[in-house]
Design a protein around this motif. Sequence first.
Motif, PDB file in Angstrom:
ATOM      1  N   GLY B  60       0.816  -1.211   0.000  1.00 40.30           N
ATOM      2  CA  GLY B  60       0.000   0.000   0.000  1.00 40.30           C
ATOM      3  C   GLY B  60       0.844   1.252   0.000  1.00 40.30           C
ATOM      4  N   TRP B  64       1.704   4.380  -2.984  1.00 42.56           N
ATOM      5  CA  TRP B  64       1.168   5.664  -2.507  1.00 42.56           C
ATOM      6  C   TRP B  64       2.229   6.749  -2.627  1.00 42.56           C
ATOM      7  N   ASN B  85      -4.426   5.204  -9.533  1.00 38.63           N
ATOM      8  CA  ASN B  85      -3.281   4.300  -9.448  1.00 38.63           C
ATOM      9  C   ASN B  85      -2.780   4.128  -8.017  1.00 38.63           C
ATOM     10  N   GLY B  86      -3.559   4.572  -7.056  1.00 38.57           N
ATOM     11  CA  GLY B  86      -3.187   4.342  -5.662  1.00 38.57           C
ATOM     12  C   GLY B  86      -2.189   5.331  -5.111  1.00 38.57           C
TER      13      GLY B  86
END
Lengths: 339, 432
Positions: B60, B64, B85-86
């Motif tokens: 994650g 990010w 796209n996070g």
Amino acid sequence: MKNSVLLGTLAFAGLAAAGASAATLDDVKARGSLNCGVNTGVPGFAAPDANGEWQGFDVSVCRAVAAAVLGDPEAVNFISTTGKTRFTALASGEVDLLARNTTWTFSRDTDLKFDFVGVNYYDGQGFIVPTALGVSSATELDGATICIQTGTTTELNLADYFRVNDMSYEPVPIETEAEARTQFLAGACDVYTTDRSALASVRVTYPSPDDYVILPEVISKEPLGPLVRHGDSEWGDIVRWTYFALVAAEQYGVTQDNVEEMAAEAGDNPEVNRLLGTEGELGAMIGLENSWAKDAIAAVGNYGEIFSRNIGEDSPVGLERGLNALYTEGGLQYAPPFR
Amino acid sequence: MSDTHAESVAFVRESVIPPAPPPARETGAVRWLRENLFATWFNAILTLVALYVLWVLLSGLVPWVVNGTWQGSSLAECREILQGNGGGCFSVLRERWPQLLFGFQYPDYLRWRPVLAFFLLFVAVPPALFIMFLPRWTLIVTAIYPFLAYWLIWGGTILTPLFAALGFLAGYLAFSIVERRGFVLGLAAGLLAAVAVWWFGGLLAGEFPRFARLEAVVSRAMGGFMLNLILGIVCVSLSLPFGILLALGRQSRLPVVKGFCVVFIEFVRGVPLITLLFVANVVLAFFLPPDANFDLILRVIIMITLFASAYIAEVIRGGLAALPKGQYEAADSLGLDYAQAMRLIILPQALKISIPGIVNVAVGLFKDTTLVSVISMFDLVGMIRGPILASTAWAGIYWELWAAACIMFFTVCYGISQYSQWLERQLHTDHR
């Protein structure tokens, strides 16, 4: 000697505190600026922008009063207050006027000794659901899990509403708006409930706002309005009628753009003439210049303009007029005659 | 001779075996893994679980950070750029950075002043913190700094901070002259001299408000991380001397002094800081005249200082209690009076023992300054919770802002704790 100094200080403080409630208008004029209590930040209602300028629906009330009293909409000290400090700030005289989306209730008006001068926004509790849930009315919410802020009136309203409609629900208690967002978007609850103005403003910040819909039901009354201290009716009148002037201006088609032109000379409508000071002496009756209403309108526009600029359908918050339309258009906004 | 057993033994090696490399499982990374991560089946399970957790976190976090964008001027634009796209939307930090640092009311053309004050801090603090490496006269810089910093940040005429400083100087001179005739008499003379200078300075500053004047900035305009730093630095440096006095007072043999210190410490420690802040903000407003210029920041500084000094007093009392009784008796037998004994023998040792506790209070206090956001002051947390999250452009963005706040606070707090560890090593002069 120390004792006498102490006593003197206390006596002075007492006198000054008593003086604060006597003639707010004189204090404001002497100071040359209005101390206005606002929220620390609610989208569309009150928030400083990237340049540090306060903007918003409640902020406009402050600016309108400053323009009416002092002739300058910039002569405002914005004093941000939290839900916990707002009433003491007003009661202690730190602010002259509190325009901080505060619900008008019986106990606040009487027991806390404030005067609500009007309702600039009729709010009410509503529901937001994902469109995927396929619900179009709150009456279909039987058995739903509902995210709700604990310890608020919304919690009690919700319980009442479901009991009256003989439905059951499962509450998911949350503490803050941020937590509500996480829980609701993650699907921990089917429904999120709070004031509809707040629902509308958070909905636009969701990653895909179109996947969520606010249900039409309004299950509580939350009349939000500016308020002043008890005991200074002259000041209360000034704030009240400044607000009514903004509403009346919308009704009679006076806008920020045409107000100078209409105030230049008396027109066909005597009510507009009295409002804008080309006829009669209304300003003198409340201790202001005769152009007080014109100054207020020129500073922030009429009620409809304030609404659409800050929280209306063209703004990012995107609220409908609904109950806040003029009474001529089926709403509740109604200004008594200027006469 | 080598043939002796040639008939009875099938094979005799006649040369030394060349050293073979150790088995693969007993060497290098593999061995390290076996010994440290997979020593037993239980450790192996723990290792696998830990790896999984790491994987979840990093999968994650890394996108990010890596996919994050610094472009765009609102959350909607940001999402447009990111295309799901996070990545993080760090553009809020770029756009609101000055507000995070200074609040939204400090005039932007004056921001160089707090910045300058901040960098001067690095000139002013070393003499106090690294005194063992620097000549003693450099302490003058430290002494001047508070008044200079006040002048830079708040502006106004230089007479105000100048006479504030002169007042302290006059007080100290009067004290050192009269002290020979008695400690209490010296204190009284010092106080009198200081008050006289302050009073005169107040008159003068009122008379010449434009003398050497920087544009004044009201306290309400202070905000952002600057406010946290101001509150943290001022309150920690003030609460240390007060804490020492309270700790000594609590050990005093004079019943009135002792009683006052005990009641004060126990009262303040029994009340939450947030309550004191509410008193500072709300209750005092009822007693003061509406136009009283008893500044909100000053009120908050007083309250936080009271709070912190009670805690520091208890920490130092622990240090005093840890000293062997012989140290007190040794001081007495040398013929030192109370002030000398404390200054020369007891306190240097007690303070050394108390360093970890004092630093603990200081770090906690610095983080507690974020509580002022509850009384609607716009410190770093107040800026994030209020104006930034309430702006229509950035409502709904949390992780990026809070991560930035965490990093800023961590930097300062980690610096403080590193310094304290260094200081403990420096002062490690006993032979335990």
